[in-house]
Design a protein around this motif. Structure first.
Motif, PDB file in Angstrom:
ATOM      1  N   ARG A 208       0.825  -1.213   0.000  1.00  0.00           N
ATOM      2  CA  ARG A 208       0.000   0.000   0.000  1.00  0.00           C
ATOM      3  C   ARG A 208       0.856   1.258   0.000  1.00  0.00           C
ATOM      4  O   ARG A 208       0.551   2.233  -0.694  1.00  0.00           O
ATOM      5  CB  ARG A 208      -0.934  -0.008   1.215  1.00  0.00           C
ATOM      6  CG  ARG A 208      -2.107  -0.968   1.078  1.00  0.00           C
ATOM      7  CD  ARG A 208      -2.871  -1.127   2.376  1.00  0.00           C
ATOM      8  NE  ARG A 208      -4.111  -1.881   2.168  1.00  0.00           N
ATOM      9  CZ  ARG A 208      -4.806  -2.442   3.149  1.00  0.00           C
ATOM     10  NH1 ARG A 208      -4.369  -2.349   4.406  1.00  0.00           N
ATOM     11  NH2 ARG A 208      -5.921  -3.107   2.892  1.00  0.00           N
ATOM     12  N   MET A 209       1.939   1.237   0.771  1.00  0.00           N
ATOM     13  CA  MET A 209       2.824   2.399   0.783  1.00  0.00           C
ATOM     14  C   MET A 209       3.486   2.614  -0.566  1.00  0.00           C
ATOM     15  O   MET A 209       3.594   3.744  -1.052  1.00  0.00           O
ATOM     16  CB  MET A 209       3.900   2.231   1.871  1.00  0.00           C
ATOM     17  CG  MET A 209       3.394   2.459   3.279  1.00  0.00           C
ATOM     18  SD  MET A 209       4.757   2.457   4.476  1.00  0.00           S
ATOM     19  CE  MET A 209       3.880   2.935   5.971  1.00  0.00           C
ATOM     20  N   ARG A 210       3.932   1.532  -1.186  1.00  0.00           N
ATOM     21  CA  ARG A 210       4.559   1.661  -2.503  1.00  0.00           C
ATOM     22  C   ARG A 210       3.559   2.173  -3.538  1.00  0.00           C
ATOM     23  O   ARG A 210       3.909   2.982  -4.404  1.00  0.00           O
ATOM     24  CB  ARG A 210       5.142   0.321  -2.932  1.00  0.00           C
ATOM     25  CG  ARG A 210       6.405  -0.069  -2.175  1.00  0.00           C
ATOM     26  CD  ARG A 210       7.073  -1.284  -2.799  1.00  0.00           C
ATOM     27  NE  ARG A 210       8.331  -1.623  -2.137  1.00  0.00           N
ATOM     28  CZ  ARG A 210       9.170  -2.539  -2.578  1.00  0.00           C
ATOM     29  NH1 ARG A 210       8.900  -3.212  -3.684  1.00  0.00           N
ATOM     30  NH2 ARG A 210      10.290  -2.791  -1.915  1.00  0.00           N
ATOM     31  N   SER A 211       2.342   1.704  -3.446  1.00  0.00           N
ATOM     32  CA  SER A 211       1.305   2.156  -4.377  1.00  0.00           C
ATOM     33  C   SER A 211       1.048   3.651  -4.200  1.00  0.00           C
ATOM     34  O   SER A 211       0.963   4.403  -5.181  1.00  0.00           O
ATOM     35  CB  SER A 211       0.016   1.369  -4.142  1.00  0.00           C
ATOM     36  OG  SER A 211      -1.021   1.838  -4.973  1.00  0.00           O
ATOM     37  N   ALA A 212       0.935   4.089  -2.944  1.00  0.00           N
ATOM     38  CA  ALA A 212       0.701   5.507  -2.681  1.00  0.00           C
ATOM     39  C   ALA A 212       1.870   6.347  -3.175  1.00  0.00           C
ATOM     40  O   ALA A 212       1.682   7.366  -3.858  1.00  0.00           O
ATOM     41  CB  ALA A 212       0.488   5.724  -1.183  1.00  0.00           C
ATOM     42  N   ASP A 213       3.080   5.950  -2.858  1.00  0.00           N
ATOM     43  CA  ASP A 213       4.248   6.737  -3.226  1.00  0.00           C
ATOM     44  C   ASP A 213       4.446   6.789  -4.736  1.00  0.00           C
ATOM     45  O   ASP A 213       4.796   7.837  -5.289  1.00  0.00           O
ATOM     46  CB  ASP A 213       5.494   6.161  -2.559  1.00  0.00           C
ATOM     47  CG  ASP A 213       6.708   7.047  -2.766  1.00  0.00           C
ATOM     48  OD1 ASP A 213       6.738   8.155  -2.188  1.00  0.00           O
ATOM     49  OD2 ASP A 213       7.615   6.645  -3.521  1.00  0.00           O
ATOM     50  N   ALA A 214       4.207   5.687  -5.398  1.00  0.00           N
ATOM     51  CA  ALA A 214       4.350   5.665  -6.854  1.00  0.00           C
ATOM     52  C   ALA A 214       3.376   6.638  -7.519  1.00  0.00           C
ATOM     53  O   ALA A 214       3.667   7.186  -8.584  1.00  0.00           O
ATOM     54  CB  ALA A 214       4.125   4.253  -7.386  1.00  0.00           C
ATOM     55  N   ALA A 215       2.245   6.858  -6.871  1.00  0.00           N
ATOM     56  CA  ALA A 215       1.229   7.762  -7.413  1.00  0.00           C
ATOM     57  C   ALA A 215       1.415   9.202  -6.959  1.00  0.00           C
ATOM     58  O   ALA A 215       0.631  10.074  -7.325  1.00  0.00           O
ATOM     59  CB  ALA A 215      -0.157   7.265  -7.003  1.00  0.00           C
ATOM     60  N   GLY A 216       2.445   9.461  -6.138  1.00  0.00           N
ATOM     61  CA  GLY A 216       2.679  10.825  -5.671  1.00  0.00           C
ATOM     62  C   GLY A 216       1.793  11.232  -4.518  1.00  0.00           C
ATOM     63  O   GLY A 216       1.566  12.425  -4.284  1.00  0.00           O
ATOM     64  N   ILE A 217       1.281  10.270  -3.772  1.00  0.00           N
ATOM     65  CA  ILE A 217       0.409  10.545  -2.628  1.00  0.00           C
ATOM     66  C   ILE A 217       1.242  10.541  -1.349  1.00  0.00           C
ATOM     67  O   ILE A 217       2.061   9.651  -1.129  1.00  0.00           O
ATOM     68  CB  ILE A 217      -0.718   9.495  -2.541  1.00  0.00           C
ATOM     69  CG1 ILE A 217      -1.606   9.586  -3.786  1.00  0.00           C
ATOM     70  CG2 ILE A 217      -1.548   9.664  -1.277  1.00  0.00           C
ATOM     71  CD1 ILE A 217      -2.600   8.456  -3.909  1.00  0.00           C
ATOM     72  N   GLN A 218       1.035  11.527  -0.510  1.00  0.00           N
ATOM     73  CA  GLN A 218       1.790  11.649   0.730  1.00  0.00           C
ATOM     74  C   GLN A 218       1.340  10.581   1.738  1.00  0.00           C
ATOM     75  O   GLN A 218       0.158  10.282   1.860  1.00  0.00           O
ATOM     76  CB  GLN A 218       1.595  13.040   1.338  1.00  0.00           C
ATOM     77  CG  GLN A 218       2.485  13.320   2.538  1.00  0.00           C
ATOM     78  CD  GLN A 218       2.263  14.705   3.109  1.00  0.00           C
ATOM     79  OE1 GLN A 218       1.221  15.331   2.895  1.00  0.00           O
ATOM     80  NE2 GLN A 218       3.250  15.200   3.850  1.00  0.00           N
ATOM     81  N   ILE A 219       2.303  10.043   2.485  1.00  0.00           N
ATOM     82  CA  ILE A 219       2.017   8.997   3.471  1.00  0.00           C
ATOM     83  C   ILE A 219       2.234   9.547   4.876  1.00  0.00           C
ATOM     84  O   ILE A 219       3.306  10.065   5.195  1.00  0.00           O
ATOM     85  CB  ILE A 219       2.910   7.759   3.257  1.00  0.00           C
ATOM     86  CG1 ILE A 219       2.764   7.234   1.822  1.00  0.00           C
ATOM     87  CG2 ILE A 219       2.558   6.668   4.264  1.00  0.00           C
ATOM     88  CD1 ILE A 219       3.782   6.168   1.457  1.00  0.00           C
ATOM     89  N   CYS A 220       1.210   9.428   5.707  1.00  0.00           N
ATOM     90  CA  CYS A 220       1.247   9.870   7.101  1.00  0.00           C
ATOM     91  C   CYS A 220       0.933   8.649   7.966  1.00  0.00           C
ATOM     92  O   CYS A 220      -0.188   8.141   7.907  1.00  0.00           O
ATOM     93  CB  CYS A 220       0.217  10.957   7.365  1.00  0.00           C
ATOM     94  SG  CYS A 220       0.120  12.263   6.111  1.00  0.00           S
ATOM     95  N   THR A 221       1.883   8.190   8.765  1.00  0.00           N
ATOM     96  CA  THR A 221       1.700   6.937   9.500  1.00  0.00           C
ATOM     97  C   THR A 221       1.730   7.153  11.003  1.00  0.00           C
ATOM     98  O   THR A 221       2.696   7.686  11.545  1.00  0.00           O
ATOM     99  CB  THR A 221       2.786   5.916   9.122  1.00  0.00           C
ATOM    100  OG1 THR A 221       2.818   5.748   7.704  1.00  0.00           O
ATOM    101  CG2 THR A 221       2.494   4.576   9.767  1.00  0.00           C
TER     102      THR A 221
END
Length: 568
Positions: A347-360
């Protein structure tokens, strides 16, 4: 259109000034004079006046500097020498639940079990039969002996209503027997991954559910109606304005919440700027339509996701390398999102590949370390980029991980009020050594880590003055640490204000738009009753907001307080 118009006028003024061909003849919509301005702008740290055109800052300087921008229609505000700051930007809130809590049963300041029960009984008497009673934010550490509440305490006064009351940290909730029955929870119900059903000596559920186990009840609670959501958001907007919060970063909102924000935006009623970060479990929705970080306009944006690594210290579900001192067999819980770990990685790789910021969300030292491992993998997989990965809370750090935070440019999105709250009892659970790396704001700054301040509202009060007080004094709420709990981690007032303004703006990719009182930026400002830079830091918690200005419009004025019905 107003924003575009304002920017074009500002550009024209700038070009003509540089060229030396003319002076800017623009007439300001708003001018504030006789102010003690802390700008947050290193190029001009202090000023006395500010002019606004549309929703943008037109000029910053002396009273004389802005006088030429005054016209017959300009609204004038004499600040009377009071402190003027950039609007506060809360980097971590739960906006709808915060608004709802303003009208729900309030349990956080209940200091005895009988008081806890009495308040619930009073709420039940005014709640229609069959309707859910929610909210609460109870805190058993304030009760003698700190016993966890049980369904047996509240069943006698809630026979006609299902009850589901959250602990103040949001990682534990109390259900009564009616709610447990509706959810089908019995002595035979197994713990879900990432959750725990607390049982009594006879093996029966006590009603206390931790982390993922709360979902067993949550899924049978009817979703709030559109009218209920609208009422909650309006209450939240009014409260935010009253305490000087001009921007919020809304963690894990439902899509229905975002729809209400959009509706209010269209109606011109959105008085707080919102950056929404839905759950990472829904990441495919943003990926499919090409959303990238900070997508949207000045008032409403998306393009981030919120993930969960573990639970909380208070519920003993934060995930640690070593066990809790008062529960030797318990290291905490990894969230269900981390089981299996490959699911979170994907899920993190999918978000990052799409340019979506990750807040964990990560609180325990092992949870934080595992998230840094995952972030390292993301960077290796996709290369260097301005991704601004975040760890929400980042409470209990392993010594080895401060450097990794800085190397990965991970933002520490932290909540200072939690430090003076948890500091009452944290050492009894994790010991002095681990506690010395808890809420380690100074250590983060010394390692070059970006700090973004917030509150976690409704887990803690939304009022930024309490957060500043906490960061500067670290005086625990029980009064036992007047000189500060681990005082070496204190920040200065200026460092704290910067983390609450420019730091939070950076955390949402908006440092060029807001966070300081600078020409061309959005005109979000607050006027305070006292100068927090010169008063005794202990008095900061009592400072009031006199005016809140968002986009050049006064959305809170203490002198006109009765008209702001949304204030609690």
């Amino acid at each position: 259109m107003k924003t575009i118009r304002g920017l074009l006028v500002l550009l024209a003024c700038f070009v003509s000034t540089i060229a030396g061909t003319a002076q800017c003849k623009t007439v300001a919509d708003l001018i504030i004079t006789d102010a003690n301005i802390w700008t947050g702008d290193d190029a001009r740290p202090r000023a006395h006046a500010v002019a606004v055109f549309g929703d943008r800052i037109l000029a910053v300087g002396s009273d004389a500097d802005v006088e030429g921008l005054r016209g017959p229609s300009t609204r004038m505000i004499d600040a009377g020498g009071k402190l003027l700051l950039p609007g506060f930007n809360d980097a971590h809130v739960h906006f709808v639940s915060g608004g709802s809590q303003l009208d729900s049963v309030q349990l956080n300041d209940a200091t005895r079990i009988d008081e806890f029960v009495q308040r619930i009984a009073a709420q039940a008497k005014k709640t229609p039969k069959g309707e859910w009673i929610q909210g609460g934010d109870w805190d058993e550490t304030k009760w003698p002996g700190s016993p966890l509440p049980t369904k047996e305490l509240i069943d006698p006064v809630t026979a006609n209503n299902p009850v589901f009351l959250s602990r103040y940290d949001g990682h534990s909730s109390l259900a009564n027997s009616v709610a447990l029955k509706l959810a089908g929870i019995t002595a035979q119900t197994p713990d879900p991954p990432g959750g725990s059903i607390v049982h009594d000596a006879q093996g029966n559920p006590t009603g206390d559910l931790k982390d993922a186990a709360t979902d067993l009840v949550a899924k049978v609670i009817p979703p709030p109606s559109h009218d209920q959501l609208m009422r909650a958001v309006r209450r939240a907007l009014g409260h935010a304005a009253s305490v000087g919060v001009t921007s919020v970063q809304n963690m894990d909102p439902d899509y229905a919440d975002i729809a209400v924000y959009a509706e209010l935006l269209q109606a011109g009623e959105l008085t707080t700027r919102i950056y929404a970060a839905p759950l990472i479990t829904q990441v495919d929705d943003q990926v499919k339509i090409g959303i990238r970080h900070a997508f949207g306009g000045p008032y409403l944006r998306i393009g981030a996701v919120k993930a969960f690594a573990d639970g909380s210290l208070g519920s003993r579900t934060a995930y640690f390398f070593e066990p809790f001192l008062d529960e030797p067999g318990n290291h905490g819980l990894l969230s269900d999102e981390m089981q299996p770990l490959s699911l979170m990685r994907d899920r993190m790789r999918s978000a990052d590949a799409a340019g979506i910021q990750i807040c964990t969300h990560a609180i325990g030292d092992q949870a934080i370390s595992m998230i840094l491992d995952l972030y390292t993998e993301v960077v290796k997989a996709h290369g260097l980029a301005d991704r601004r990965l975040r760890i929400e809370h980042a409470q209990h750090m392993a010594t080895k991980d401060f450097d990794r935070f800085a190397q990965l440019n991970v933002i520490a999105s932290v909540q200072p009020y939690h430090a003076i709250d948890d500091g009452r009892w944290a050492e009894a659970r994790i010991g002095h050594d681990r506690a010395s790396r808890t809420y380690a704001f100074r250590t983060f700054l010394d390692h070059g880590v970006h700090l973004a301040f917030g509150t976690d509202w409704d887990v803690a009060p939304l009022n930024p003055m309490l957060g500043l007080y906490a960061a500067v004094t670290r005086a625990t709420l029980d009064g036992k640490n007047p000189n500060g709990w681990f005082p070496e981690q204190k920040l200065t007032v200026e460092e704290s204000v910067r983390a609450y303004t420019m730091g939070s703006a950076y955390a949402e990719f908006q440092e060029k738009e807001k966070g300081s009182i600078t020409r061309g930026k959005l005109a979000d400002m607050v006027i305070l009753s006292d100068d927090i830079f010169s008063i005794d830091p202990v008095k900061i918690r009592d400072v009031k907001v006199l005016k809140t200005i968002v986009g050049g419009k006064v959305v809170w004025d203490v002198a006109r307080k009765p008209q702001y019905a949304a204030e609690p």
